[in-house]
Design a protein around this motif. Structure first.
Motif, PDB file in Angstrom:
ATOM      1  N   TYR A 195      11.573  12.600  -7.732  1.00  0.00           N
ATOM      2  CA  TYR A 195      11.810  12.710  -6.287  1.00  0.00           C
ATOM      3  C   TYR A 195      13.313  12.748  -6.079  1.00  0.00           C
ATOM      4  CZ  TYR A 195      10.103  13.338  -1.653  1.00  0.00           C
ATOM      5  OH  TYR A 195       9.786  13.935  -0.462  1.00  0.00           O
ATOM      6  N   SER A 211       0.352   5.605   1.523  1.00  0.00           N
ATOM      7  CA  SER A 211      -0.708   5.381   2.506  1.00  0.00           C
ATOM      8  C   SER A 211      -1.061   6.633   3.302  1.00  0.00           C
ATOM      9  CB  SER A 211      -0.370   4.213   3.432  1.00  0.00           C
ATOM     10  OG  SER A 211       0.876   4.398   4.028  1.00  0.00           O
ATOM     11  N   GLU A 229      10.011   0.671  -5.029  1.00  0.00           N
ATOM     12  CA  GLU A 229       9.378   1.862  -5.606  1.00  0.00           C
ATOM     13  C   GLU A 229      10.124   2.271  -6.886  1.00  0.00           C
ATOM     14  OE1 GLU A 229       7.281   4.450  -2.124  1.00  0.00           O
ATOM     15  OE2 GLU A 229       9.445   4.538  -2.036  1.00  0.00           O
ATOM     16  N   VAL A 247       0.868  -1.188   0.000  1.00  0.00           N
ATOM     17  CA  VAL A 247       0.000   0.000   0.000  1.00  0.00           C
ATOM     18  C   VAL A 247       0.904   1.237   0.000  1.00  0.00           C
ATOM     19  CG1 VAL A 247      -1.916   1.217   1.104  1.00  0.00           C
ATOM     20  CG2 VAL A 247      -1.795  -1.276   1.271  1.00  0.00           C
ATOM     21  N   LEU A 256      12.782   7.870  -1.700  1.00  0.00           N
ATOM     22  CA  LEU A 256      12.029   6.698  -2.164  1.00  0.00           C
ATOM     23  C   LEU A 256      12.894   5.444  -2.134  1.00  0.00           C
ATOM     24  CD1 LEU A 256       9.915   8.192  -5.086  1.00  0.00           C
ATOM     25  CD2 LEU A 256       9.409   8.064  -2.647  1.00  0.00           C
TER      26      LEU A 256
HETATM   27  P1  AFP Z   1       3.746   7.014   2.068  1.00  0.00           P
HETATM   28  O1  AFP Z   1       3.467   5.583   1.658  1.00  0.00           O
HETATM   29  O2  AFP Z   1       4.440   7.114   3.398  1.00  0.00           O
HETATM   30  O3  AFP Z   1       2.532   7.884   1.970  1.00  0.00           O
HETATM   31  O4  AFP Z   1       4.847   7.568   1.024  1.00  0.00           O
HETATM   32  C1  AFP Z   1       4.532   7.631  -0.309  1.00  0.00           C
HETATM   33  C2  AFP Z   1       5.784   7.815  -1.106  1.00  0.00           C
HETATM   34  O5  AFP Z   1       6.710   6.814  -0.791  1.00  0.00           O
HETATM   35  C3  AFP Z   1       5.506   7.866  -2.616  1.00  0.00           C
HETATM   36  O6  AFP Z   1       4.428   7.074  -3.014  1.00  0.00           O
HETATM   37  C4  AFP Z   1       5.289   9.338  -2.899  1.00  0.00           C
HETATM   38  O7  AFP Z   1       5.629   9.701  -4.215  1.00  0.00           O
HETATM   39  C5  AFP Z   1       6.182  10.012  -1.886  1.00  0.00           C
HETATM   40  O8  AFP Z   1       6.366   9.075  -0.809  1.00  0.00           O
HETATM   41  C6  AFP Z   1       5.597  11.285  -1.361  1.00  0.00           C
HETATM   42  O9  AFP Z   1       6.491  11.869  -0.509  1.00  0.00           O
HETATM   43  P2  AFP Z   1       6.299  13.376   0.046  1.00  0.00           P
HETATM   44  O10 AFP Z   1       5.119  13.336   0.968  1.00  0.00           O
HETATM   45  O11 AFP Z   1       7.594  13.663   0.737  1.00  0.00           O
HETATM   46  O12 AFP Z   1       6.059  14.254  -1.147  1.00  0.00           O
END
Ligand code: AFP
Length: 336
Positions: A262, A121, A281, A118, A276
């Protein structure tokens, strides 16, 4: 009469010639199983608020993120699905410190799956889009099998993602193009809706967390400044779109072109800090994007050449339309 739509399992059968022979039934079984798990996750997401399944578990995962109830549930559900596939020898998950060995599927044909069940999330509590990302490598007879997940992204046999948006979309590659399916929720079946996806050579949209602007590499800042500078003839400014869920941002980039980025935190240039995770990912999404004719770079090197030495290693990424990513690399080369 219109032809019956192609199901995911029918499509997997048509891709067998492109899967290394020794892994052929295993990879198809595994991807088919991820599709079935995705249909279950989609159902759960639709009912989570009603069943009090949103919110935090308490505690953090190995990456330091606060763990949500659905992160753990997604991990357990994916693990059960991978076990049932009979083809997965080890599972590297965002929610587990070490690989989970599944010895009954070991042996020379066993496969290793890296997965974020997920992803994104933090969007859950606001009913935003989330996704599942997966990557498949060969265990090559290793016991334990987990370490076969390490190494380069070029070793991936298959990769893909699921996007839980207004519709649930499943996108995968076995190294021969990229194919997208939409879930028919009544039948619980994925049907081909986006055959052989090709990313446009250049786009008009970029996706990045611009709140981090001041911590970027000077080349990254100069590149985003360039994208924002109006020049009608050159097709600028680009529009900014960013959802906070990598799957949603990469999916849009794949279909419409442009960039998802990113970059690392460069506040201390001697120790850049990417966010990431490489194995579940950055590498799988980069494989998908390359297979659609795009590029994926850290700004200075091809993502798929990065060597993973740790399961939860992090990496910077700039992926998308090939001309846009090439221009980003040029900014990294010339500003600094
Ligand atoms: P979460 O799973 O902790 O919500 O993180 C999502 C993620 O790994 C990726 O899916 C997004 O592109 C990125 O982090 C968003 O990161 P920021 O909140 O730092 O922009």
């Amino acid at each position: 009469m219109a032809d019956a739509p192609v199901t995911l399992s029918e499509h997997l059968a048509s891709q067998q010639a492109f899967i290394p022979r020794e892994h052929e039934p295993g990879v198809a079984a595994l991807i088919g199983r991820v599709g079935r798990v995705a249909a279950v996750i989609a159902q759960e997401l639709a009912h989570a608020a009603l069943r009090d399944r949103l919110g935090y578990m308490g505690g953090t995962n190995v990456s330091g993120d606060e763990v949500k109830k659905l992160d753990i549930w997604g991990h357990e559900t994916m693990l059960a699905g991978l076990r049932a596939s009979g083809a997965c020898a080890a599972f590297v998950s965002e929610e587990a410190q070490d690989p989970i060995e599944i010895p009954e599927a070991g042996g020379a044909r066993g496969l290793v799956v890296c997965c974020d069940p997920v992803d994104g999330s933090s969007n859950l509590d606001v009913n935003g889009t989330v996704g599942t990302i997966f990557s498949v490598k060969a265990a090559r007879g290793r016991v334990p099998a987990g370490p076969a997940a390490l190494g380069r992204g070029t070793e991936q046999i298959a990769a893909g993602y699921v996007m839980y948006g207004p519709a649930t979309v499943f996108v995968y590659t076995v190294g021969h193009g990229v194919h997208g399916f939409t879930l028919n929720p009544e039948a619980g079946e994925f049907l081909l809706t986006h055959g052989d996806i090709r990313i446009p050579r250049r786009g008009k949209v970029y996706g990045i967390n611009e709140g981090n602007y001041s911590s970027w590499h000077p080349g990254q800042r100069a590149f985003v400044d360039h994208l924002r500078t109006p020049d009608k003839a050159a097709g600028r400014p680009y529009s900014l779109r960013y959802s906070g869920a990598m799957v949603a941002d990469v999916h849009r980039t794949l279909l419409d072109g442009g960039l998802f980025m990113y970059p690392a935190d460069f506040s201390d240039p001697a120790r850049p800090k990417p966010k990431l995770r490489l194995l579940y990912e950055v590498a799988p999404m980069s494989f998908v994007v390359e297979q659609a004719g795009g590029r994926a770079s850290t700004g200075t090197e091809r993502v798929l050449e990065l060597e993973a030495t740790e399961y939860h290693q992090r990496a910077a990424v700039i992926l998308g339309s090939p001309d846009d990513v090439a221009l980003a690399e040029e900014f990294y080369r010339t500003s600094g």
